[in-house]
Enzyme design. Structure first.
Site, PDB file in Angstrom:
ATOM      1  N   GLU A 260      -0.456  41.914   5.268  1.00 22.49           N
ATOM      2  CA  GLU A 260       0.686  42.383   6.077  1.00 22.49           C
ATOM      3  C   GLU A 260       0.133  42.604   7.467  1.00 22.49           C
ATOM      4  OE1 GLU A 260       3.659  42.502   5.084  1.00 22.49           O
ATOM      5  OE2 GLU A 260       3.548  42.653   2.901  1.00 22.49           O
ATOM      6  N   CYS A 294       4.615  48.221  12.650  1.00 21.40           N
ATOM      7  CA  CYS A 294       4.537  46.772  12.867  1.00 21.40           C
ATOM      8  C   CYS A 294       5.911  46.120  12.829  1.00 21.40           C
ATOM      9  CB  CYS A 294       3.579  46.129  11.884  1.00 21.40           C
ATOM     10  SG  CYS A 294       3.841  46.653  10.212  1.00 21.40           S
TER      11      CYS A 294
END
Ligand code: ADP
Length: 487
Positions: A260, A294
């Site tokens: 990720e 993010c």
């Protein structure tokens, strides 16, 4: 709640100091000093694990795996349910530890603990639904099966921005599937992870199923996991450059991998959007965790017919966001995590202003690591902020005229994690959602994350999905069994 051990902040700190969690809580051979971004003061001495502890943890994880993989899914489910209960019983202390170690406003920290516990609850339920398949064969005497089995011991490197949720989002499906799990939390955020590990032991989980190794040198402590073939799965949340290194390091022993990585989320506001709703959604999306997520938007594209109205309404609300001590309930923007984080924000703002951007609110460091919520208008594509992840509380606004153009600009990046847009036109909602090259698309929704939904990126934002049944697949392998019954 009475059945769970509940720790006060002081008790938790005493427990955590100089200890890491292998099969049990253990004193460390060496340690490093943790400071808090709240005021730079020293918090605790933290276990500094190196290759030696890592090697031992692999033996421990392997031994534990040999029995954990054969345990009943119902027993694993019951343990995860208890872990969930223990997390909620300790919600306040976990939240306080998190705020202390990385400066998240306390109300958000409480929310993150609930969100993190949500993954544990969901995978406690999912543990019982890992179904295989029985499928037809062309030979009448053959019976064909696809079994789904745990991949094996896993190693996780987790980030500092969500110290609880990024751990449970990985560990809960792994443990539910029958894998054993070793987590190395970010060096800045060992506290939450260690207490979560302790709670897993407290509810009666077998030793060695979950281990938490803290370290000031991620590279040194991580190396043995990449070299050892018994670690079958790597899962990482962090930057794209580090993700690429770990991808390469996983090749030698052909490990299963989830990454990720970074994002650079566009937020598009079309001419038919509800501006008031869009303002609130962009604020929630951009300023959560002081912009250190993010999936928070890094580029706001507003249709030219709305851009002035939007910028005025948006900056008026953003200027009200309270910057301050993250331990206070009314704090909305806390300190950034470190000096490097502040430097990046300053670089992006200074670069934008030097190229013609206008500061509508914020724009200068308040003190220490405290940077106020900032809005920039007149932003253009030659500015750094339109190409790099800022990871801070800065919202750049630019305008567009045409749907095809703005979709092309939104997709013009190596990143592909989250994207957002506001429209009331159903056909446009489908059309744009399908065209955006992102793993996550929020349509009239600035907060799409949920334990039961697939989270993950396209392009250089990563590999694999976390959450929901997709997150469970990451910890399973498929075994084909063909039985010939002919006599
Ligand atoms: P950040 O430092 O902003 O959290 P990074 O992606 O740079 O983001 O790092 C994420 C995590 O990966 C950190 O805990 C870091 O220590 C670790 N890390 C960095 N380089 C390596 C490496 N070569 N091997 C293992 N872990 C690493």
């Amino acid at each position: 709640m009475a059945e769970y051990t509940v720790y006060s902040l002081e008790q938790a700190q005493k427990l955590i100091a100089n200890h890491y969690m292998a099969a049990t809580f253990q004193p460390a051979a060496q340690s490093y000093t943790l400071t808090t971004p709240i005021d730079g003061s020293e918090v605790l001495s933290i276990a500094d694990c190196r290759a030696e502890e890592a090697k031992t943890s692999i033996d421990t994880a392997w031994t534990a795996f040999e029995s954990w993989r054969d345990s009943s899914a119902f027993d694993r489910s019951a343990l995860l349910e208890k872990w969930y209960g223990a997390m909620l019983a300790n919600q306040e202390t976990l939240a306080q530890l998190m705020t202390l170690e990385m400066g998240k406003p306390i109300t958000e920290s409480r929310g993150e603990v609930a969100y993190a516990a949500g993954y544990v609850k969901w995978y406690a339920e999912e543990a019982k639904r890992v179904y295989g398949t029985h499928f037809p064969a062309h030979h009448a005497a053959k019976r064909l099966l696809a079994l789904r089995q745990p991949v094996g011991p896993c190693y996780a490197i987790t980030p500092w921005n969500f110290p609880a949720a990024m751990l449970t989002r990985k560990a809960a499906p792994a443990l539910a599937a029958g894998c054993t799990f070793i987590a190395k939390p970010a060096e800045k955020t060992p506290l939450t992870a260690l207490l979560l590990g302790r709670l897993w032991l407290d509810v009666g989980a077998p030793e060695g199923t979950l281990q938490i190794l803290t370290s000031s040198s991620s590279r040194q402590v991580s190396a043995p996991y990449f070299e050892d073939g018994r670690i079958r799965k790597i899962t990482f949340t962090g930057s794209t450059p580090v993700g690429k290194i770990l991808y390469k390091q996983s090749a030698d022993t052909v490990k299963k991998l989830s990454l990720e990585l970074g994002g650079h989320a566009p937020f598009i506001i079309f001419e038919d959007a509800d501006v008031a709703q869009a303002v609130d959604a962009v604020i929630a999306c951009k300023f959560r965790n002081s912009g250190q997520t993010c999936i928070c938007t890094n580029r706001i594209y507003v249709h030219e017919s709305l851009v002035d109205t939007f910028a005025t309404a948006f900056s008026a609300k953003v200027s009200q966001l309270k910057l301050g001590d993250p331990r206070q309930d009314d704090c909305q923007i806390g300190p950034l995590v470190d000096q490097a984080g502040v430097a990046k924000v300053q670089e992006h703002v200074e670069d934008a202003v030097s190229k013609g951007a206008k500061v509508l609110t914020g724009g200068t460091l308040d003190h220490n690591l405290y940077y106020p919520a900032t809005v920039l208008s007149n932003v253009s594509n030659d500015m750094l902020i339109m190409h790099e992840e800022t990871f801070g509380p800065v919202a750049p606004i630019t305008s567009f005229r045409d749907e095809a153009d703005v979709v092309r600009m939104a997709n013009d990046t190596q990143y592909g994690l989250a994207s957002y847009f506001f429209t009331k036109d159903l056909a446009r909602a489908w059309r744009v959602a399908e065209k955006l090259e992102y793993g996550i698309v929020g349509v009239n929704d600035g907060a799409p994350s949920a334990p039961y939904a697939p989270f993950g990126g396209l392009k250089e934002s990563g590999i694999g999905r976390e959450g929901g049944s997709w997150g469970m697949d990451e910890y399973l392998v498929t075994k084909y069994v063909s039985m010939n019954l002919a006599e």
